[in-house]
Scaffold this active site. Structure first.
Site, PDB file in Angstrom:
ATOM      1  N   ASP A 566       0.869  -1.175   0.000  1.00  0.00           N
ATOM      2  CA  ASP A 566       0.000   0.000   0.000  1.00  0.00           C
ATOM      3  C   ASP A 566       0.913   1.235   0.000  1.00  0.00           C
ATOM      4  O   ASP A 566       2.130   1.119   0.165  1.00  0.00           O
ATOM      5  CB  ASP A 566      -0.843  -0.080   1.290  1.00  0.00           C
ATOM      6  CG  ASP A 566      -1.907   0.994   1.392  1.00  0.00           C
ATOM      7  OD1 ASP A 566      -2.263   1.595   0.361  1.00  0.00           O
ATOM      8  OD2 ASP A 566      -2.383   1.220   2.519  1.00  0.00           O
ATOM      9  N   GLU A 569       2.747   5.149  -3.850  1.00  0.00           N
ATOM     10  CA  GLU A 569       2.750   6.179  -4.931  1.00  0.00           C
ATOM     11  C   GLU A 569       4.077   6.909  -5.014  1.00  0.00           C
ATOM     12  O   GLU A 569       4.452   7.302  -6.131  1.00  0.00           O
ATOM     13  CB  GLU A 569       1.601   7.146  -4.703  1.00  0.00           C
ATOM     14  CG  GLU A 569       0.225   6.514  -4.832  1.00  0.00           C
ATOM     15  CD  GLU A 569      -0.158   5.644  -3.639  1.00  0.00           C
ATOM     16  OE1 GLU A 569       0.416   5.858  -2.557  1.00  0.00           O
ATOM     17  OE2 GLU A 569      -0.992   4.742  -3.800  1.00  0.00           O
ATOM     18  N   ASP A 643      -9.160   4.096  -1.754  1.00  0.00           N
ATOM     19  CA  ASP A 643     -10.084   4.454  -0.666  1.00  0.00           C
ATOM     20  C   ASP A 643     -11.396   5.040  -1.176  1.00  0.00           C
ATOM     21  O   ASP A 643     -11.603   6.258  -1.156  1.00  0.00           O
ATOM     22  CB  ASP A 643      -9.387   5.434   0.276  1.00  0.00           C
ATOM     23  CG  ASP A 643      -8.160   4.803   0.908  1.00  0.00           C
ATOM     24  OD1 ASP A 643      -8.007   3.570   0.801  1.00  0.00           O
ATOM     25  OD2 ASP A 643      -7.354   5.545   1.494  1.00  0.00           O
TER      26      ASP A 643
HETATM   27  C1  NOJ Z   1      -4.639   3.244   2.808  1.00  0.00           C
HETATM   28  C2  NOJ Z   1      -5.260   2.125   2.036  1.00  0.00           C
HETATM   29  O1  NOJ Z   1      -5.822   2.604   0.849  1.00  0.00           O
HETATM   30  C3  NOJ Z   1      -6.281   1.430   2.905  1.00  0.00           C
HETATM   31  O2  NOJ Z   1      -6.856   0.385   2.184  1.00  0.00           O
HETATM   32  C4  NOJ Z   1      -5.625   0.933   4.166  1.00  0.00           C
HETATM   33  O3  NOJ Z   1      -6.587   0.351   5.001  1.00  0.00           O
HETATM   34  C5  NOJ Z   1      -4.958   2.098   4.893  1.00  0.00           C
HETATM   35  N1  NOJ Z   1      -4.029   2.735   4.015  1.00  0.00           N
HETATM   36  C6  NOJ Z   1      -4.222   1.638   6.158  1.00  0.00           C
HETATM   37  O4  NOJ Z   1      -3.191   0.789   5.826  1.00  0.00           O
END
Ligand code: NOJ
Length: 989
Positions: A566, A569, A643
């Site tokens: 995660d 970017e 998200d």
């Molecule tokens: C951002 C991610 O997009 C999300 O899916 C994740 O739960 C959070 N970071 C925490 O790791």
């Protein structure tokens, strides 16, 4: 703000607070913070190039680029020449080396560089250590094949003054018509122009120039222009500055409190690419937009901003927007009836794409009737060389295949990876994980993988477990393994900058972190607080990264543990636009600006490599999910759309986003089921599961502040309905796996939009709210509206379509209303296909490994059908040595026979695999749209290769069910006992 009189204060304040509270209840307060992200106007190079486009729109505009005909050479499918950029009168022309490579595949590649920077003949500002060249290594990350030059490409013999013409591709059906002055290229197929470069004159390569400091500038100009000496202080006078280009963002650029120093000055590269006669363009993910891209320079329903590609962690992203998101694939395809073409703009820097559609009147006497539409696109990247691949189709399948040959096909995942994943931020203890696992079993809900978000670590130090909450991860893994279930744990690229943490110590001492502009380890802020980032561009960093995943290093993990990448970017909470400063330095001293969009892929790739080598001799296909991606990421894992929000609009938006990933070469894609932020209503959650079963990557996930929402929590009737949806996904896993196999060998999307299946159907080109699963003919239309009890399904052709569950017939091109009460998932089967399934409900896909198959034979209007099935061990790479079953099933209406023939080629592991699968049979054959001539029939004749004499031509029970109103006739062969890996024939005559 409004002022209150003192006496009224408390009363009004109470009303105000009540209103504010109500507002919070009824209107979601979530909204992207626009001010954190640049608009084109706020991005120096984008603004300059849009201005350039405006200037070029004038009728007197002549592009300042010309190809020097004397410089042309042509050898081995490659044309080399120099393009000259004319500056002001008397100034030396800028030399730009051009290479056009004609590839054996029929694709052309055009690169344009800048000689001065190429030779390193420039002076960096300050004491920057950055590289001097334009970045030319994107191909090292993106390209894995397909680069063989065309042996047959040839310069045209007929000379036309001012042009060079090359025949290439498909027996010379393709031509590149290169115009010298001004420089432009037309790509033609069968003599018709499909794609034009620089037709609008927007080619703009910002050449290197030395910064002229103000004082000196005046002096230089004084000398050159031979003016009188200026008096002291006059250099401060703005009126003395030369008029012309806006230099305000050439040498540094400030945004949101950060200043980007630009040691190489302005260096953007931009080009207009026109698709004449094409009204629809698709691709360039990732954006929360419809499939058919909108125009971006104003007008009704159009965007006013270009589509932006600058991988970023966009908090609470908005829909129907060209704003950037987490990943970037600069592949665009243009489609019209009879033709699909495309371009791949292989640049890793921040990129903006403007789209303008113009309608031309083909016949002046047509009394206002408009003719064809041209789509004009304008590609603007901040730095790097120009490197563009041109695909001339002519079908959508050609584009996805050729793009896949270049950037790689989707890795064939382990079979668990295409089943259901249960995630949330966070399962809080190892006991919690086991408890969730048990509850799935208790409620008989199938699932394969449970996920751990960042809280499992000790203080966000990756490769550690919180000793208080995850006391015994090994036991937890063993518990999961009993039902063949897996664990995915998150590992992000930011490494906590703290004492007593060997991972950061090693990264620092080995010099493997990304550097700031001064060459020191870059430090920023992320989940762990102060952090540093692994520089996965560095091969030594990959070597080191691999060591961290070994089972004896990352203790508590096992062969059923996989990884989630995660924030790659990369997300940097205190960085400009929530990411890294552009003047940071990577391996080889490339500036972050040059490589930003491939950064996420390098990290994902390092994780993939690490998973391959966890234990000597253990070779399993890795599974690694990524949020950030670039062209090529499909080779190493899956992606999800980040998200999203628990809102109906986000459920709706997920379908075109996933479809777009599919046609853009990265089809292993999905969205957070249920929506990440917020609490979905039970209806929304249920509908989301019913839609999620059609995401190639199917995972429920939720934010840490949300209420628990595992499927068993919803209660009656929702839990049961969600369970049915999950069962449908599991029942169709053989069809999904076959679609993944096809994607991994041909580049075809796993879920496909209407235009891809019906490229001739103009009415369906913009349809993006329904999808086809692989080549199965299964057409799904997820319900994405609150309270809906029916959907309108668009049928493109005149084939019969049948409801998956009760065989109701829908036929005729156009929209059809299909009932969709909450418990119903609208799913049709297009006539002409054979769909493989496994009908026995199990707790996980691993437990289905040796289950028998059902084949659903859906006859088309002529009484025929065909389909394929691919099966392997779903875990290892043995399929590369022939350990697989690949069959084609065909029903021939004339002979009234169903046959199974092998499509595989034998390898060293074929026999052993077939032996292991010898007992796996086809246990049921359902024929939908069964001919009425079968009425009264009670048996069919089955023959199987290799069967004993006595078993040849065995008779098997058959049942026929006549047409019932709108419900089609169908028939069933119960247990023909034919091996799934064998050749056989069933005679229905
Ligand atoms: C951002 C991610 O997009 C999300 O899916 C994740 O739960 C959070 N970071 C925490 O790791």
């Amino acid at each position: 703000m409004f002022l209150l009189r003192a006496a009224e204060g408390p009363r009004w304040m109470a009303v105000f607070l009540l209103l504010a509270a109500l507002c919070c209840l009824f209107s979601p307060v979530v909204m992207v913070k626009h001010e954190n992200f640049k608009t084109c106007e706020q991005s120096g190079f984008c603004k300059r190039n849009r201005q350039f486009a405006d200037d070029a729109a004038s009728s007197s505009w002549v592009s300042p680029y010309a190809l020097d005909p004397a410089s042309i050479t042509f050898k081995d499918g490659q044309l080399a020449a120099t393009v000259l950029k004319t500056l002001k009168e008397g100034e030396e022309k800028v030399r730009l080396p051009l290479i056009v490579t004609f590839l054996e595949s029929g694709v052309a590649r055009v690169t344009l560089d800048e000689e001065k920077r190429q030779k390193g003949d420039i002076i960096l500002r300050g004491d920057s250590k950055a590289r001097k060249e334009r970045y030319n290594e994107a191909s090292n990350w993106a390209i894995v094949g397909g680069l063989d030059a065309a042996t047959g490409a040839a310069l045209s013999a007929e000379a036309e003054a001012g042009y060079t013409k090359v025949f290439y591709g498909d027996g010379g059906k393709h031509q590149a018509l290169i115009r010298h002055h001004p420089f432009s290229i037309e790509f033609q197929r069968d003599g018709e122009t499909q794609i034009k470069f620089n037709d609008k004159g927007l080619l703009n390569l910002e050449h290197w120039r030395q910064k002229v400091e103000k004082v000196e500038k005046v002096k230089v100009e004084e000398k050159k222009e031979g003016e009188e000496e200026k008096k002291e202080g006059e250099e401060e006078n703005k009126e003395q500055e030369p008029q012309g280009e806006d230099e305000s963002t050439w040498w540094d650029e400030a945004f949101g409190g950060n200043t980007d120093t630009k040691p190489r000055g302005p260096e953007a590269i931009a080009l207009d690419i026109t698709f004449p006669g094409y009204e629809h363009v698709y691709g360039i993910p990732e954006h929360a937009t419809g499939l058919s891209l909108k125009t971006t320079r104003g007008g009704d329903g159009a965007y006013s901003e270009p589509y932006r590609l600058y991988n970023a962690d966009v908090f609470e992203y908005e829909l129907d927007s060209p704003m950037t998101l987490y990943g970037a694939i600069p592949l665009m395809q243009a489609h019209r009836k009879g033709s699909t073409v495309g371009v791949f703009w292989m640049n890793a820097a921040e990129t903006w794409v403007d789209i303008v559609k113009t309608k031309s009147i083909t016949n002046p006497f047509s009394l206002g009737l408009l003719g064809k539409t041209d789509t004009e696109t304008h590609w603007i990247s901040e730095s790097g060389i120009m490197d563009v691949f041109v695909f001339l189709g002519p079908t959508p399948q050609d584009i996805t295949r050729q793009y896949g040959e270049l950037t790689g096909f989707t890795a064939l995942p382990q079979s668990f990876a295409i089943a259901y994943h249960q995630c949330r931020w966070n399962y809080v203890t190892d006991e919690d994980v086991k408890d969730v696992d048990r509850k799935f079993d208790k409620f008989k809900i199938p699932y394969d993988v449970i996920w751990l978000d960042i809280e499992y670590t000790q203080e966000k130090k990756y490769f550690t477990w919180d000793p208080l909450t995850f006391v015994n991860p090994t036991k937890m893994n063993e518990h999961l393994d009993k039902r063949d279930r897996k664990l995915v744990a998150i590992i992000d690229p930011h490494i906590k900058n703290t004492n007593d943490y060997p991972v950061i110590d090693q990264m620092k001492s080995k010099g493997l972190a990304v550097k700031n502009k001064d060459g020191n380890d870059y430090e920023g802020w992320c989940w762990p607080g102060s952090s540093m980032w692994i520089d996965a561009f560095n091969p030594a960093a990959i070597t080191w990264w691999k060591t961290l995943f070994k089972y004896d290093s990352f203790k508590g993990t096992a062969s059923n543990t996989f990884i989630w990448n995660d924030m790659n970017e990369p997300s940097v909470f205190n960085g400009p636009e929530t990411t890294m400063p552009k003047d940071n330095l990577h391996h080889g001293n490339w500036e972050h600006r040059d490589v930003h969009n491939v950064n996420g892929m390098t990290f994902h790739n390092a994780t993939y490599e690490a998973l391959l080598e966890r234990k000597k001799g253990e070779i399993r296909r890795p599974f690694a999910l990524t949020r950030s991606f670039y062209s090529g990421s499909q080779r190493v894992g899956a992606m999800w759309t980040g998200d999203n929000l628990a809102e109906w609009s986000h459920l709706h938006a997920s379908i075109p986003m996933v479809l777009n990933q599919g046609i853009s070469g990265f089809p292993f894609a999905g969205a957070d089921v249920g929506g990440f932020f917020g609490n979905p209503s039970k209806e929304l959650l249920t509908r989301w599961y019913q839609a999620g079963i059609y995401y190639p990557f199917f995972r429920g996930h939720a934010h840490i502040d949300t209420r628990r929402r595992e499927p068993y929590i919803a209660g009656a009737p929702y839990t049961e309905i969600i369970t049915q949806a999950l069962r449908l996904r599991y029942q169709l896993l053989p069809a999904w796996y076959t679609a993944f196999h096809e994607a991994s060998t041909t580049g075809a999307p796993i879920v496909r939009p209407n235009f891809y299946i019906h490229p001739e159907d103009e009415n369906g080109f913009a349809i993006d709210d329904q999808l086809y699963i692989g080549s199965t003919g299964l057409l799904a239309k997820p319900v994405t509206q609150e309270g809906a009890d029916s959907v309108s399904v668009y049928i493109a052709d005149d084939q019969p379509y049948f409801d998956y569950f009760d065989y109701t017939l829908y036929q005729g091109a156009g929209h059809h209303t299909v009932a969709a009460p909450l418990e119903k998932i609208p799913l049709l089967m297009q006539g002409g296909h054979i769909i493989p399934r496994r009908d026995r409900p199990r707790r996980s896909s691993g437990l289905m490994k040796y289950d028998p198959f059902t084949l659903v034979v859906v006859l088309d209007k002529d009484g025929n059908a065909s389909g394929t099935l691919y099966v392997d061990d779903g875990a290892t790479f043995d399929y590369q040595k022939g350990a697989y079953i690949h069959r084609r099933f065909g029903f021939d209406g004339k002979r009234s026979a169903l046959t199974s023939i092998g499509l595989g080629t034998k390898g060293t592991k074929t026999d052993a695999y077939l032996k292991a699968m010898a007992k796996v049979r086809v246990e049921k054959i359902i024929v939908v749209n069964a001919p009425s001539a079968w009425e009264g029939k009670t048996e069919v004749v089955v023959s199987e290769e290799g069967a004993k004499e006595s078993a040849r031509r065995k008779k098997v029970a058959f049942e026929y069910f006549a047409k019932d109103g709108k419900k089609a006739a169908w028939a069933v062969v119960r247990d023909p006992k034919v091996g799934v890996g064998k050749g056989w024939k069933i005679d229905f005559s």
